[in-house]
Structure formats: C-alpha cells, structure tokens
Design a protein around this motif. Structure first.
Motif, PDB file in Angstrom:
ATOM      1  N   ASP A   1       0.839  -1.198   0.000  1.00  0.00           N
ATOM      2  CA  ASP A   1       0.000   0.000   0.000  1.00  0.00           C
ATOM      3  C   ASP A   1       0.875   1.250   0.000  1.00  0.00           C
ATOM      4  O   ASP A   1       2.108   1.192   0.063  1.00  0.00           O
ATOM      5  CB  ASP A   1      -0.986  -0.011   1.179  1.00  0.00           C
ATOM      6  CG  ASP A   1      -0.297  -0.038   2.536  1.00  0.00           C
ATOM      7  OD1 ASP A   1       0.814   0.507   2.676  1.00  0.00           O
ATOM      8  OD2 ASP A   1      -0.894  -0.601   3.481  1.00  0.00           O
ATOM      9  N   VAL A   2       0.222   2.397  -0.078  1.00  0.00           N
ATOM     10  CA  VAL A   2       0.944   3.673  -0.180  1.00  0.00           C
ATOM     11  C   VAL A   2       1.836   3.896   1.035  1.00  0.00           C
ATOM     12  O   VAL A   2       2.978   4.349   0.908  1.00  0.00           O
ATOM     13  CB  VAL A   2      -0.055   4.831  -0.347  1.00  0.00           C
ATOM     14  CG1 VAL A   2       0.660   6.174  -0.244  1.00  0.00           C
ATOM     15  CG2 VAL A   2      -0.785   4.729  -1.686  1.00  0.00           C
ATOM     16  N   ALA A   3       1.325   3.565   2.224  1.00  0.00           N
ATOM     17  CA  ALA A   3       2.106   3.789   3.447  1.00  0.00           C
ATOM     18  C   ALA A   3       3.378   2.944   3.441  1.00  0.00           C
ATOM     19  O   ALA A   3       4.456   3.424   3.829  1.00  0.00           O
ATOM     20  CB  ALA A   3       1.255   3.466   4.675  1.00  0.00           C
TER      21      ALA A   3
ATOM     22  N   ALA B   1       9.225   2.855   2.817  1.00  0.00           N
ATOM     23  CA  ALA B   1      10.410   2.284   2.179  1.00  0.00           C
ATOM     24  C   ALA B   1      11.276   3.377   1.559  1.00  0.00           C
ATOM     25  O   ALA B   1      12.513   3.354   1.662  1.00  0.00           O
ATOM     26  CB  ALA B   1       9.993   1.279   1.112  1.00  0.00           C
ATOM     27  N   ALA B   2      10.628   4.348   0.928  1.00  0.00           N
ATOM     28  CA  ALA B   2      11.365   5.450   0.312  1.00  0.00           C
ATOM     29  C   ALA B   2      12.010   6.338   1.370  1.00  0.00           C
ATOM     30  O   ALA B   2      13.162   6.762   1.234  1.00  0.00           O
ATOM     31  CB  ALA B   2      10.429   6.274  -0.569  1.00  0.00           C
ATOM     32  N   GLU B   3      11.295   6.623   2.431  1.00  0.00           N
ATOM     33  CA  GLU B   3      11.793   7.542   3.454  1.00  0.00           C
ATOM     34  C   GLU B   3      12.966   6.959   4.239  1.00  0.00           C
ATOM     35  O   GLU B   3      13.909   7.681   4.582  1.00  0.00           O
ATOM     36  CB  GLU B   3      10.655   7.938   4.397  1.00  0.00           C
ATOM     37  CG  GLU B   3       9.634   8.861   3.730  1.00  0.00           C
ATOM     38  CD  GLU B   3       8.428   9.125   4.600  1.00  0.00           C
ATOM     39  OE1 GLU B   3       8.257   8.410   5.630  1.00  0.00           O
ATOM     40  OE2 GLU B   3       7.638  10.030   4.265  1.00  0.00           O
TER      41      GLU B   3
ATOM     42  N   GLU C   1       1.125  -0.917  -8.561  1.00  0.00           N
ATOM     43  CA  GLU C   1       2.130  -0.522  -7.580  1.00  0.00           C
ATOM     44  C   GLU C   1       3.008   0.608  -8.128  1.00  0.00           C
ATOM     45  O   GLU C   1       3.343   1.547  -7.401  1.00  0.00           O
ATOM     46  CB  GLU C   1       2.989  -1.729  -7.211  1.00  0.00           C
ATOM     47  CG  GLU C   1       4.002  -1.441  -6.121  1.00  0.00           C
ATOM     48  CD  GLU C   1       4.772  -2.681  -5.704  1.00  0.00           C
ATOM     49  OE1 GLU C   1       5.913  -2.517  -5.240  1.00  0.00           O
ATOM     50  OE2 GLU C   1       4.244  -3.800  -5.866  1.00  0.00           O
ATOM     51  N   LEU C   2       3.338   0.524  -9.402  1.00  0.00           N
ATOM     52  CA  LEU C   2       4.094   1.621 -10.016  1.00  0.00           C
ATOM     53  C   LEU C   2       3.295   2.921  -9.978  1.00  0.00           C
ATOM     54  O   LEU C   2       3.858   4.002  -9.762  1.00  0.00           O
ATOM     55  CB  LEU C   2       4.473   1.263 -11.442  1.00  0.00           C
ATOM     56  CG  LEU C   2       5.569   0.204 -11.596  1.00  0.00           C
ATOM     57  CD1 LEU C   2       5.722  -0.206 -13.052  1.00  0.00           C
ATOM     58  CD2 LEU C   2       6.896   0.730 -11.041  1.00  0.00           C
ATOM     59  N   ASP C   3       1.984   2.832 -10.182  1.00  0.00           N
ATOM     60  CA  ASP C   3       1.135   4.023 -10.055  1.00  0.00           C
ATOM     61  C   ASP C   3       1.276   4.637  -8.666  1.00  0.00           C
ATOM     62  O   ASP C   3       1.412   5.864  -8.517  1.00  0.00           O
ATOM     63  CB  ASP C   3      -0.342   3.658 -10.282  1.00  0.00           C
ATOM     64  CG  ASP C   3      -0.657   3.305 -11.726  1.00  0.00           C
ATOM     65  OD1 ASP C   3       0.147   3.656 -12.620  1.00  0.00           O
ATOM     66  OD2 ASP C   3      -1.707   2.666 -11.963  1.00  0.00           O
ATOM     67  N   ARG C   4       1.246   3.789  -7.633  1.00  0.00           N
ATOM     68  CA  ARG C   4       1.329   4.292  -6.261  1.00  0.00           C
ATOM     69  C   ARG C   4       2.702   4.900  -5.968  1.00  0.00           C
ATOM     70  O   ARG C   4       2.804   5.914  -5.257  1.00  0.00           O
ATOM     71  CB  ARG C   4       1.006   3.162  -5.269  1.00  0.00           C
ATOM     72  CG  ARG C   4      -0.467   2.767  -5.244  1.00  0.00           C
ATOM     73  CD  ARG C   4      -0.799   1.867  -4.088  1.00  0.00           C
ATOM     74  NE  ARG C   4      -0.403   0.486  -4.299  1.00  0.00           N
ATOM     75  CZ  ARG C   4      -1.146  -0.435  -4.908  1.00  0.00           C
ATOM     76  NH1 ARG C   4      -2.325  -0.104  -5.422  1.00  0.00           N
ATOM     77  NH2 ARG C   4      -0.724  -1.681  -5.024  1.00  0.00           N
TER      78      ARG C   4
ATOM     79  N   GLY D   1       5.900  14.100  -2.749  1.00  0.00           N
ATOM     80  CA  GLY D   1       7.068  14.480  -1.959  1.00  0.00           C
ATOM     81  C   GLY D   1       7.887  13.345  -1.393  1.00  0.00           C
ATOM     82  O   GLY D   1       8.877  13.603  -0.682  1.00  0.00           O
ATOM     83  N   ALA D   2       7.525  12.088  -1.674  1.00  0.00           N
ATOM     84  CA  ALA D   2       8.328  10.977  -1.176  1.00  0.00           C
ATOM     85  C   ALA D   2       9.699  10.998  -1.835  1.00  0.00           C
ATOM     86  O   ALA D   2       9.819  11.332  -3.022  1.00  0.00           O
ATOM     87  CB  ALA D   2       7.623   9.645  -1.452  1.00  0.00           C
ATOM     88  N   PRO D   3      10.757  10.669  -1.087  1.00  0.00           N
ATOM     89  CA  PRO D   3      12.101  10.668  -1.679  1.00  0.00           C
ATOM     90  C   PRO D   3      12.189   9.714  -2.862  1.00  0.00           C
ATOM     91  O   PRO D   3      11.461   8.727  -2.946  1.00  0.00           O
ATOM     92  CB  PRO D   3      12.990  10.192  -0.529  1.00  0.00           C
ATOM     93  CG  PRO D   3      12.196  10.436   0.711  1.00  0.00           C
ATOM     94  CD  PRO D   3      10.767  10.264   0.322  1.00  0.00           C
TER      95      PRO D   3
END
Length: 470
Positions: A135-137, A142-144, A157-160, A168-170
């Motif tokens: 999910d988005v969270a 994972a990015a942060e 998933e690529l869309d998300r 703004g996610a890294p």
C-alpha cells in the motif's frame, strides 16, 4: 523413565506403509547441537524437558548455533551481500539481528516486517521490500528510510510509487522488477509462485515484464536496478530452481539488468529418510544455469525455510490420550493449528517424539491433534510414538522453525507461544508468551446509552442490537 508404561496401554499398532517408522527419531531431523543425556534430549546444552518446565508449553525452541551456521553456509555458497534472509519464515527482533550479524540482508514482505527489522538495528540499506500488494504507506516508508530495493509486482504498484513521489516521497526508488518466468516448482500448489497463473510478478511470456522494465526506466520515481523471480517453496531438486533461474537470467541479459535475484525455495527434510541438497549444490546448479543463459554477473538468493526450519522445534504437553478400539488412538496436546497451521493448510507432514527418551522405539501409531474446536486440527495424522506415552508427557515436533510461529494465530483465543533461543547451556527468551490480557488489548468497549425506561426484554434487546447498539 523410557521404560514407563502408560496407564491402561493395551498394545501398539505398528505403522504400515508411509515413511514414518517405529524406530527412534531420526537425528537428521533434530537441531545440530542436539545431544542425549540423563535428562533426555538437550539442544544448545539445555534439556528440552527443563525448558518446558521453565517457560511452559507450547514453546518454540531454536538452536542459535544451528541458525548461525546455516547463515554462514549460505553466504559461503553465494557470496557476500548475495543472500537475503526471507524473514517471512520466522521473524522477531532477535532473529533479524542474528541474520544481520551473520552478514545476510533481510527480505521483508510488509510494513510490519520492515518495522521489526529496523527495530532490530538492521540498516535500511540492508533490507529488501517484497509484497504483491504494497500500500501507499508501505511504499512511502520504504522510500523515506532508504531500503536497498523494492521488488515491484504490478503496474498498480508503479502508479502508487509515482503518486507518492509527486507528493514528496524521496526518490527515485531503487527497483527490482519481479518476473513470473512461467516455471513453477514446489511441494504444494499454494507455494508454487513462478508460473504464468500467479498473483506474483509480471509475465515473461506475455511481454508485460519487458513493458514494466521500460516504464520503470522512464519514470522519475523509480530507478531500474535489476530483475527478480521466485518459482516456489520446499523444492528438493536444485534442477527445478535452476530452471527458473535460467529463464529469468536470459530476460535479465536482454534488458541490461545490473542485478539478478532468483529467490529462495530450497526445501528441508520433515520426515525420516528425506534427503535435501546443500546450499553449495543449490549454488552450483543456479550458477551453471544462469551462465548458460548468458548472465555473467553475480546472483542473489533469498532462503528462509532452509535457514530456520530444522533449527527449531515445538514443545507441547500431552493432555489427553483417547483410544477408540478398532479405529485409532488420539493424542491431544496443548497447542495445535494455532501454532502450526501447515498441516491443515498444505497437508504438511511431521514426526514427533518424547524428549525424555529420544532414542526409544516408537511403535505406537496415533493421530496427534491440538485443542482447537476443529476436526481438522491435526498436527501429525499418523504419528509414531513411544509405547509408554502418557498424559503430562512433554512431546516435541521437530523441524518447526519455519512458518510455525510466523503463521501463529489466536484461534479459540489461545495466547501465542513463547520463543526461546538456546546456546552454550543458556536459554534466552526472545518472544514472551502472550497472556489472556494481551488477547483483550485491542478490544474497544464503548459506553452504551439506552433510551430512558428501556427494559432488557428479549424483544427489546433484539431491536436495540438491530440498530447497531452493543
């Protein structure tokens, strides 16, 4: 003690057919530090009966030295930074820390597993995030934190990922594209993951894998690092794992991938007489297969079961012995499908023995069952057991270190068992036993407001509940 006869025992039915035999438990099913002494079987220098008395039952017991040796063998076979422990097999902070200490990366499949690994002190860049429906969270976390890779499974998933990046996610997020290579392997249909008909990954045959790679390369939210595949679990023939590796390696060469991960799946012996390949044999088969497909780089793998399964066993206490003349004998223990779901889920087979006398013959054939309100709550359908088994005996099922605690539930509101690591004569509690109070910690009890003059007649109660009141 091993000669004690159970009260009321009238004889034993010898096993007929199958692979479970009336002989003593096969030492090859036990953890590597298992030894037999006056107190019966000890693991890590600690008698199992002593552990049962000290920590209660059911109890998961892990041989820490066995776990560490298996981690080292995997690294020796595949190389430094080329082995990620598939934590879904068994995860707690102690296990995550152990795998990290032994040089393994961690493969996690949810936000909860990711948090556990981070809590254990595993650096984020040593963690790979899996999952067919993140999910988005989970993706944003994972990015942060900066995980090593995210294994992408779908265009949704690529869309998300792209949406999170715009918000703004890294980024860009380092990505492995998961491929369904059209090769499936494994002991049961439910654990075969690499075929065309799978919820996992992008199809190799229909061209969606190539399309996914193109999209990942074009997107500012992602960085294409390589490809990933996994064909199934509990695979006893390295050639099956090699076939899947060859299929995905050819694709990786064609798309110019920098990294290649071929998953896990190496099986273990659950029954006497089963033989399984070594990590070295698996590595030889995989490396030969990918070289034949033109891949010249390193190969990463993700073993889980083959690290933890034999290292762990489960201790129970016998509560009931029920003999139905001319039918069968039932032996009931204080756990069941809530601590080992695999027999009910996959028809998985296990063996059992009494730790007080591990070398005793096991001529009694019985159905080993749990305490849940299900006829299907069966741990071992036709267990071979010592003839003098009795109520209050401590009983053990070996090779339960993978997918036992990981799949444990609170069915019938049973608290989940404790987990203990043993080594060099010491026992360390790494997961405490749940309590009945723990079972209520998530319940929300709101005050009930009823109309003035309301009387608790059956009709009024039905009407009140029909309006959503408690």
């Amino acid at each position: 003690m091993c000669q004690r006869r159970a009260a009321g025992w009238r004889g034993a039915r010898l096993p007929v057919g199958g692979t479970v035999t009336p002989s003593a438990i096969d030492p090859d099913l036990l953890p590597r530090t298992a030894t037999t002494g006056p107190a019966g079987l000890a693991v890590g220098g600690v008698p199992l009966t002593e552990l049962a008395e000290r920590f209660g039952t059911p109890l998961f017991v892990y041989d820490e030295e066995h776990l560490r040796r298996r981690c080292r063998e995997a690294v020796a076979a595949f190389g430094t930074d080329r082995v990620a422990y598939a934590s879904k097999a068994f995860l707690c902070t102690a296990m995550a820390r152990l795998a990290h200490e032994e040089g393994l990366l961690l493969d996690v499949a949810s936000g909860g597993e990711l948090r556990t690994a981070l809590r254990a002190g595993v650096p984020a860049d040593r963690i790979v995030l899996h999952g067919n429906n993140k999910d988005v969270a989970e993706l944003r976390t994972a990015a942060e934190v900066g995980v090593r890779h995210v294994v992408v499974d779908s265009f949704d998933e690529l869309d998300r990922i792209e949406e999170s990046h715009r918000d703004g996610a890294p980024g860009p997020l380092p990505v492995l594209v998961r491929v369904a290579p059209g090769v499936a392997a494994g002991a049961h249909e439910a654990i075969r993951t690499g075929g065309r008909d799978s919820k996992f990954g992008f199809g190799l045959v229909d061209g969606t894998a190539a399309e996914a790679v193109r999209r990942v390369r074009r997107s500012p939210a992602t960085r294409f690092d390589g490809v990933h595949a996994h064909v199934g679990s509990q695979v006893l023939d390295p050639a099956e794992l090699a076939a899947g590796a060859a299929a995905v390696a050819g694709f990786a060469v064609g798309v110019g991938a920098a990294d290649l991960t071929v998953g896990g799946g190496l099986g273990v012996a659950y029954l006497a007489g089963q033989r399984v390949p070594t990590f070295a044999a698996w590595a030889d088969a995989v490396h030969g297969a990918v070289r034949g497909a033109g891949w010249t780089g390193a190969v990463s793998v993700e073993p889980g079961r083959s690290i933890t399964a034999r290292a762990g066993l489960t201790l129970y206490r016998v509560g009931t012995v029920k003999r139905i003349e001319g039918v069968r004998t039932y032996v009931s223990v204080d756990g069941g499908m809530s601590d080992n779901l695999r027999p009910a889920l996959y028809g998985s087979r296990y063996e059992a023995f009494l730790p007080r006398c591990p070398r005793a013959p096991r001529p009694l054939r019985a159905r080993l069952v749990g305490k849940h309100c299900e006829s299907g709550d069966v741990l071992v359908d036709e267990a071979a057991l010592p003839a003098d088994l009795a109520v209050s005996d401590v009983l053990a099922t070996p090779v339960t270190g993978a997918y036992g605690y990981a799949m444990a539930s609170n069915y019938n509101k049973l608290p989940r068992p404790a987990v203990v690591f043993v080594r060099d004569g010491h026992a360390q509690l790494v997961v405490r036993r749940e309590t009945e109070e723990d079972l209520l910690r998530l319940d929300v009890t709101a005050p009930t407001v009823r109309p003035q003059g309301w009387a608790a007649t059956p009709g009024a109660v039905r009407a009140w509940r029909g309006h959503g009141a408690a």
